[in-house]
Design a protein around this motif. Structure first.
Motif, PDB file in Angstrom:
ATOM      1  N   MET A   1       0.761  -1.238  -0.089  1.00  0.00           N
ATOM      2  CA  MET A   1       0.177   0.047  -0.079  1.00  0.00           C
ATOM      3  C   MET A   1       0.894   1.358  -0.086  1.00  0.00           C
ATOM      4  O   MET A   1       2.090   1.364   0.854  1.00  0.00           O
ATOM      5  N   ASP A   2       0.779   2.114  -1.060  1.00  0.00           N
ATOM      6  CA  ASP A   2       1.553   3.535  -0.970  1.00  0.00           C
ATOM      7  C   ASP A   2       0.903   4.578  -0.366  1.00  0.00           C
ATOM      8  O   ASP A   2      -0.222   4.397   0.357  1.00  0.00           O
ATOM      9  N   GLU A   3       1.604   5.602  -0.106  1.00  0.00           N
ATOM     10  CA  GLU A   3       1.154   6.722   0.571  1.00  0.00           C
ATOM     11  C   GLU A   3      -0.223   7.130   0.682  1.00  0.00           C
ATOM     12  O   GLU A   3      -0.876   7.541   1.193  1.00  0.00           O
ATOM     13  N   ASN A   4      -0.588   7.304  -0.816  1.00  0.00           N
ATOM     14  CA  ASN A   4      -1.780   7.823  -1.088  1.00  0.00           C
ATOM     15  C   ASN A   4      -3.005   7.107  -1.066  1.00  0.00           C
ATOM     16  O   ASN A   4      -3.768   7.551  -0.412  1.00  0.00           O
ATOM     17  N   GLU A   5      -2.603   5.596  -0.760  1.00  0.00           N
ATOM     18  CA  GLU A   5      -3.826   4.699  -0.647  1.00  0.00           C
ATOM     19  C   GLU A   5      -3.808   4.854   0.975  1.00  0.00           C
ATOM     20  O   GLU A   5      -5.179   4.871   1.510  1.00  0.00           O
ATOM     21  N   ILE A   6      -3.062   5.097   1.685  1.00  0.00           N
ATOM     22  CA  ILE A   6      -2.979   5.098   3.186  1.00  0.00           C
ATOM     23  C   ILE A   6      -3.756   6.447   3.589  1.00  0.00           C
ATOM     24  O   ILE A   6      -4.574   6.463   4.297  1.00  0.00           O
ATOM     25  N   SER A   7      -3.460   7.429   2.864  1.00  0.00           N
ATOM     26  CA  SER A   7      -4.022   8.744   3.158  1.00  0.00           C
ATOM     27  C   SER A   7      -5.320   8.909   3.036  1.00  0.00           C
ATOM     28  O   SER A   7      -6.328   9.288   3.643  1.00  0.00           O
ATOM     29  N   LYS A   8      -5.868   8.254   1.774  1.00  0.00           N
ATOM     30  CA  LYS A   8      -7.352   8.049   1.508  1.00  0.00           C
ATOM     31  C   LYS A   8      -8.139   7.250   2.781  1.00  0.00           C
ATOM     32  O   LYS A   8      -9.114   7.889   3.306  1.00  0.00           O
ATOM     33  N   ILE A   9      -7.402   6.397   3.448  1.00  0.00           N
ATOM     34  CA  ILE A   9      -8.018   5.584   4.464  1.00  0.00           C
ATOM     35  C   ILE A   9      -8.220   6.514   5.749  1.00  0.00           C
ATOM     36  O   ILE A   9      -8.952   6.703   6.459  1.00  0.00           O
ATOM     37  N   ILE A  10      -6.872   7.306   6.092  1.00  0.00           N
ATOM     38  CA  ILE A  10      -6.764   8.201   7.115  1.00  0.00           C
ATOM     39  C   ILE A  10      -7.711   9.269   6.954  1.00  0.00           C
ATOM     40  O   ILE A  10      -8.580   9.640   7.829  1.00  0.00           O
ATOM     41  N   VAL A  11      -8.010   9.890   5.897  1.00  0.00           N
ATOM     42  CA  VAL A  11      -9.218  10.976   5.536  1.00  0.00           C
ATOM     43  C   VAL A  11     -10.392  10.644   5.840  1.00  0.00           C
ATOM     44  O   VAL A  11     -11.213  11.389   6.293  1.00  0.00           O
ATOM     45  N   ASP A  12     -10.829   9.321   5.197  1.00  0.00           N
ATOM     46  CA  ASP A  12     -12.120   8.590   5.607  1.00  0.00           C
ATOM     47  C   ASP A  12     -12.404   8.280   6.949  1.00  0.00           C
ATOM     48  O   ASP A  12     -13.462   8.698   7.491  1.00  0.00           O
ATOM     49  N   ALA A  13     -11.340   7.848   7.673  1.00  0.00           N
ATOM     50  CA  ALA A  13     -11.667   7.753   9.168  1.00  0.00           C
ATOM     51  C   ALA A  13     -11.818   8.957   9.867  1.00  0.00           C
ATOM     52  O   ALA A  13     -12.630   9.197  10.752  1.00  0.00           O
ATOM     53  N   SER A  14     -11.153  10.207   9.305  1.00  0.00           N
ATOM     54  CA  SER A  14     -11.101  11.505  10.112  1.00  0.00           C
ATOM     55  C   SER A  14     -12.527  11.827   9.805  1.00  0.00           C
ATOM     56  O   SER A  14     -13.113  12.652  10.689  1.00  0.00           O
ATOM     57  N   TYR A  15     -13.215  11.972   8.570  1.00  0.00           N
ATOM     58  CA  TYR A  15     -14.230  12.204   8.225  1.00  0.00           C
ATOM     59  C   TYR A  15     -15.606  11.835   9.116  1.00  0.00           C
ATOM     60  O   TYR A  15     -16.459  12.299   9.665  1.00  0.00           O
ATOM     61  N   LYS A  16     -15.310  10.412   9.034  1.00  0.00           N
ATOM     62  CA  LYS A  16     -16.291   9.731   9.906  1.00  0.00           C
ATOM     63  C   LYS A  16     -16.315  10.301  11.416  1.00  0.00           C
ATOM     64  O   LYS A  16     -17.398  10.325  12.061  1.00  0.00           O
ATOM     65  N   ILE A  17     -15.164  10.168  12.085  1.00  0.00           N
ATOM     66  CA  ILE A  17     -14.908  10.909  13.250  1.00  0.00           C
ATOM     67  C   ILE A  17     -15.508  11.989  13.460  1.00  0.00           C
ATOM     68  O   ILE A  17     -16.362  12.411  14.486  1.00  0.00           O
ATOM     69  N   HIS A  18     -15.112  13.125  12.497  1.00  0.00           N
ATOM     70  CA  HIS A  18     -15.772  14.538  12.782  1.00  0.00           C
ATOM     71  C   HIS A  18     -17.321  14.601  12.521  1.00  0.00           C
ATOM     72  O   HIS A  18     -17.834  15.335  13.298  1.00  0.00           O
ATOM     73  N   VAL A  19     -17.597  13.871  11.677  1.00  0.00           N
ATOM     74  CA  VAL A  19     -19.245  13.804  11.521  1.00  0.00           C
ATOM     75  C   VAL A  19     -19.893  13.394  12.892  1.00  0.00           C
ATOM     76  O   VAL A  19     -20.912  14.037  13.246  1.00  0.00           O
ATOM     77  N   LYS A  20     -19.377  12.383  13.602  1.00  0.00           N
ATOM     78  CA  LYS A  20     -20.200  11.940  14.438  1.00  0.00           C
ATOM     79  C   LYS A  20     -19.701  12.895  15.906  1.00  0.00           C
ATOM     80  O   LYS A  20     -20.700  12.986  16.553  1.00  0.00           O
ATOM     81  N   LEU A  21     -18.525  13.265  15.915  1.00  0.00           N
ATOM     82  CA  LEU A  21     -18.128  13.997  17.138  1.00  0.00           C
ATOM     83  C   LEU A  21     -18.196  15.550  17.018  1.00  0.00           C
ATOM     84  O   LEU A  21     -18.364  16.144  18.030  1.00  0.00           O
TER      85      LEU A  21
END
Length: 125
Positions: A1-21
């Motif tokens: 997995m390259d940096e860009n693929e990892i960053s997509k996962i991080i951004v998605d998780a951050s989005y879900k956290i922000h939406v909920k909290l």
């Protein structure tokens, strides 16, 4: 997995956290939850990892601490501040240079829309 693929996962998780909290919680809250979410998705994540700084023959075992390092490829610097100031991206770029990593994400959870709080910082990527 390259940096860009990892960053997509991080951004998605951050989005879900922000939406909920939402915004305005302590940085440590977002850091712990993002750490948990990324591990839950099967990623190797290190939290508050002390890293050395070496100058000539002087080695400082703890020169700085990163908030998160994901898959030994992406540094995540988490903020919960009114606004990102000039020193924050510079700080992350310094961390990237000292670790020789290529990609960092500066995430400020204290935004109405999380997309406005995410900045990609690259080091020779």
């Amino acid at each position: 997995m390259d940096e860009n693929e990892i960053s997509k996962i991080i951004v998605d998780a951050s989005y879900k956290i922000h939406v909920k909290l939402g915004p305005c919680l302590l940085e440590s809250v977002y850091e712990n939850i993002l750490f948990y979410e990324l591990q839950k998705r099967g990623l190797k994540v290190e939290k508050q990892k002390p890293l050395p700084v070496i100058w000539d023959d002087l080695k400082m075992d703890v020169g700085f601490r990163t908030d998160l390092i994901v898959e030994n490829k992406v540094i995540v610097e988490i903020k919960s501040v009114e606004q990102i100031i000039n020193v924050h991206p510079k700080q992350l770029l310094t961390y990237l240079r000292l670790t020789d990593l290529k990609l960092g994400l500066l995430i400020n959870f204290n935004e109405d829309l999380i997309k406005n709080g995410i900045t990609r910082i690259v080091n020779n990527l």
